[in-house]
Design an enzyme around this catalytic site. Structure first.
Site, PDB file in Angstrom:
ATOM      1  CG  ASP A  24      -1.878   1.121   1.301  1.00 44.40           C
ATOM      2  OD1 ASP A  24      -2.746   1.181   0.416  1.00 44.40           O
ATOM      3  OD2 ASP A  24      -1.781   1.948   2.232  1.00 44.40           O
ATOM      4  CD  GLU A  65      -2.077   2.438  -3.474  1.00 43.57           C
ATOM      5  OE1 GLU A  65      -3.172   2.930  -3.776  1.00 43.57           O
ATOM      6  OE2 GLU A  65      -1.745   2.190  -2.301  1.00 43.57           O
TER       7      GLU A  65
END
Length: 321
Positions: A215, A277
């Protein structure tokens, strides 16, 4: 899965051709009729997922959490949120996934944690606590006419408003690029990084996961000093911090260090896949992240295509991909 080496410069890897099925645990399959999906529910649908042609499952955050950001605010990296089940339920799910010939990928949310995490509770307890420097604490820049503290800089939270929250325990602000209960971890602190690797990464590697969806993986390295951001949007006093928080000065070093931790930790020969990401980056930076010789990330995704024709002031993104 079919692994092809048709291109002479491409080394075959399981993750290069795998079809990955993402599971949002809250809404996927409820096994006990409490209104929430859970680990046992996921396990009950694995054969179905395999029949669809999936080679791997990726489960969005299932860790213990106050759920202020639907699980992206983690209070304990080593515990399953009780609504989703127990750790043993998760271990059984990992085992069943492997028995069906599939891989298990989990979310790795380590730019920030929950304000309910024990690390942050210790950090906020006093200015002299050993974990104080595990987060970004700063004194107010000053006070306004009403006596309210002014944030240390003009950075905007991705969720709107200031990226700083004032904490009355020690009368200082802490940085949180996302919601007010998601304090950013200070990757400049080596002890903090080691704790992250051990708790969030090592624990799950030890229990058999095959990879991580990382993330906001480009935000770990903030520019030292945390200076004010340039004023791009004149309609607000809070400005995008990307120039000082995204693809920062030590970001490649941090990913190389974490990648090495993974390779050293795994003893059974399995290759760990990481997909970052990485939001926005130049093509050259993307190549640095994913070059096999650099040992940073296996692959990445970014949001460049979602911002086509948008003005710079409107470019944003969320956890939904």
């Amino acid at each position: 899965m079919t692994i092809s080496s048709a291109h002479p410069e491409t080394e075959p890897k399981w993750w290069k051709e795998a079809t990955v099925y993402q599971i949002y645990p809250a809404s996927f399959k409820d096994s006990n009729n409490d209104g929430w999906g859970d680990m046992k529910g996921i396990a009950s649908k694995l054969e179905y997922i395999k029949d669809l042609g999936a080679d791997a499952i990726w489960i969005s955050p299932f860790y213990d959490s106050p759920q202020d950001d639907m699980g992206y605010d983690i209070a304990n990296y080593e515990k399953v949120w009780p609504t989703y089940g127990t750790n043993e339920d998760c271990f059984a799910l990992i085992d069943k996934t492997h028995k069906l010939g599939m891989k298990f990928i989990t979310d790795l949310v380590i730019n920030h944690c929950s304000s309910e995490h024990e690390w942050f509770k210790e950090s906020r307890s006093s200015k002299t606590n050993p974990k104080r420097d595990w987060f970004f604490w700063r004194a107010p820049k000053g006070y306004d006419a009403d006596g309210a503290p002014i944030p240390p800089n003009n950075w905007r939270s991705y969720f709107g408003g200031s990226a700083w929250t004032f904490d009355e325990t020690t009368n200082e602000f802490y940085l949180r690029l996302f919601c007010s209960t998601q304090p950013d971890l200070n990757w400049e602190n080596e002890d903090c990084r080691k704790a992250i690797y051990e708790s969030a990464v090592g624990y799950w590697l030890d229990h058999g996961v095959d990879g991580f969806r990382i993330d906001v993986g480009s935000l770990y390295s903030k520019v030292v000093g945390l200076p004010d951001a340039p004023v791009i949007d004149k309609n607000t006093k809070w400005q995008a911090s990307d120039a000082f928080t995204m693809n920062g000065p030590r970001i490649h070093e941090f990913h190389q260090e974490m990648n090495k931790f993974m390779r050293d930790r795994v003893k059974d020969g399995r290759e760990i896949m990481t997909v970052g990401e990485m939001q926005h980056a130049s093509d050259e930076t993307k190549k640095l992240y994913t070059s096999a010789s650099r040992h940073e990330l296996s692959e990445l995704f970014n949001f460049s295509h979602t911002d086509v024709e948008l003005p710079s002031s409107a470019k944003t993104w969320s956890h939904l991909n």
